[in-house]
Design a protein around this motif. Structure first.
Motif, PDB file in Angstrom:
ATOM      1  N   SER A  18       1.363   5.928   1.240  1.00 47.53           N
ATOM      2  CA  SER A  18       3.106   6.687   1.342  1.00 47.53           C
ATOM      3  C   SER A  18       4.046   7.465   2.069  1.00 47.53           C
ATOM      4  CB  SER A  18       2.500   7.428  -0.137  1.00 47.53           C
ATOM      5  OG  SER A  18       1.988   6.997  -0.857  1.00 47.53           O
ATOM      6  N   TYR A  21       5.802   4.876   4.102  1.00 52.25           N
ATOM      7  CA  TYR A  21       6.743   3.864   3.599  1.00 52.25           C
ATOM      8  C   TYR A  21       8.021   5.324   4.027  1.00 52.25           C
ATOM      9  CZ  TYR A  21       4.570  -0.573   2.667  1.00 52.25           C
ATOM     10  OH  TYR A  21       3.558  -2.238   2.995  1.00 52.25           O
ATOM     11  N   GLU A  25      11.318   4.102   5.400  1.00 50.08           N
ATOM     12  CA  GLU A  25      12.491   4.340   4.529  1.00 50.08           C
ATOM     13  C   GLU A  25      14.123   4.838   5.746  1.00 50.08           C
ATOM     14  OE1 GLU A  25      13.778   4.871   0.255  1.00 50.08           O
ATOM     15  OE2 GLU A  25      12.334   5.280   0.026  1.00 50.08           O
ATOM     16  N   THR A  81       4.738  -1.389  -3.750  1.00 48.31           N
ATOM     17  CA  THR A  81       4.822  -0.793  -2.412  1.00 48.31           C
ATOM     18  C   THR A  81       5.478  -2.072  -0.565  1.00 48.31           C
ATOM     19  OG1 THR A  81       4.485   1.264  -2.742  1.00 48.31           O
ATOM     20  CG2 THR A  81       4.557   0.436  -0.675  1.00 48.31           C
ATOM     21  N   GLY A  84       8.267  -4.738  -2.308  1.00 45.43           N
ATOM     22  CA  GLY A  84       9.212  -3.168  -1.100  1.00 45.43           C
ATOM     23  C   GLY A  84      10.061  -2.698   0.008  1.00 45.43           C
ATOM     24  N   GLY A  85       8.270  -3.033   0.502  1.00 47.08           N
ATOM     25  CA  GLY A  85       8.752  -2.442   1.447  1.00 47.08           C
ATOM     26  C   GLY A  85       9.035  -3.687   2.976  1.00 47.08           C
ATOM     27  N   LEU A 118      11.265   0.592  -3.811  1.00 47.89           N
ATOM     28  CA  LEU A 118      10.285   1.662  -2.859  1.00 47.89           C
ATOM     29  C   LEU A 118      10.411   3.004  -3.715  1.00 47.89           C
ATOM     30  CD1 LEU A 118      10.691   0.903   0.971  1.00 47.89           C
ATOM     31  CD2 LEU A 118       8.650   1.024  -0.396  1.00 47.89           C
ATOM     32  N   ASP A 119      11.863   3.408  -4.005  1.00 47.84           N
ATOM     33  CA  ASP A 119      11.728   4.797  -4.630  1.00 47.84           C
ATOM     34  C   ASP A 119      11.398   4.504  -5.876  1.00 47.84           C
ATOM     35  OD1 ASP A 119      12.234   5.750  -2.193  1.00 47.84           O
ATOM     36  OD2 ASP A 119      14.523   5.417  -2.853  1.00 47.84           O
TER      37      ASP A 119
END
Length: 121
Positions: A18, A21, A25, A81, A84-85, A118-119
């Protein structure tokens, strides 16, 4: 139970991922922000057009939050995650390679949408 012994059974790897990531971001967001004047100059955008493209990025972020919640609920935070990444890293070059204002708006929306995934977990 004494101080640290209560944390002995906690798996630290999800916490580390976490942090990674969120660092990714922030780094990619900072990278994009450094090139805002260059993108504006290369495409000949007015301040209003650049503001519109930025607004679309944040609109994508807000809209993706609901989708990210659904994705996390059905497939878990690990998958959301990861998706999104990957999408976040792939959409940043689209912003820099935009040949015109319309493409930039679409790329900014996708960039924001992937940031929202991601958020949103």
């Amino acid at each position: 139970m004494s101080g640290l012994s209560q944390y002995r059974d906690i798996n630290i790897y999800p916490r580390i991922s976490s942090v990674y990531y969120f660092m990714l971001e922030g780094s990619l967001m900072g990278l994009w922000a450094c090139y805002i004047p260059d993108i504006q100059e290369d495409l000949g955008l007015s301040d209003g057009q650049l503001g519109t493209a930025s607004l679309l990025m944040f609109l994508g972020t807000v809209l993706a939050t609901n989708g990210a919640g659904w994705l996390t609920k059905h497939y878990g935070s690990k998958i959301s995650t990861f998706i999104g990444g990957i999408c976040f890293g792939l959409t940043l070059p689209l912003v820099g390679l935009a040949p015109n204002f319309l493409f930039l708006c679409c790329a900014m929306f996708l960039y924001g949408y992937s940031m929202g995934i991601l958020d949103g977990k």
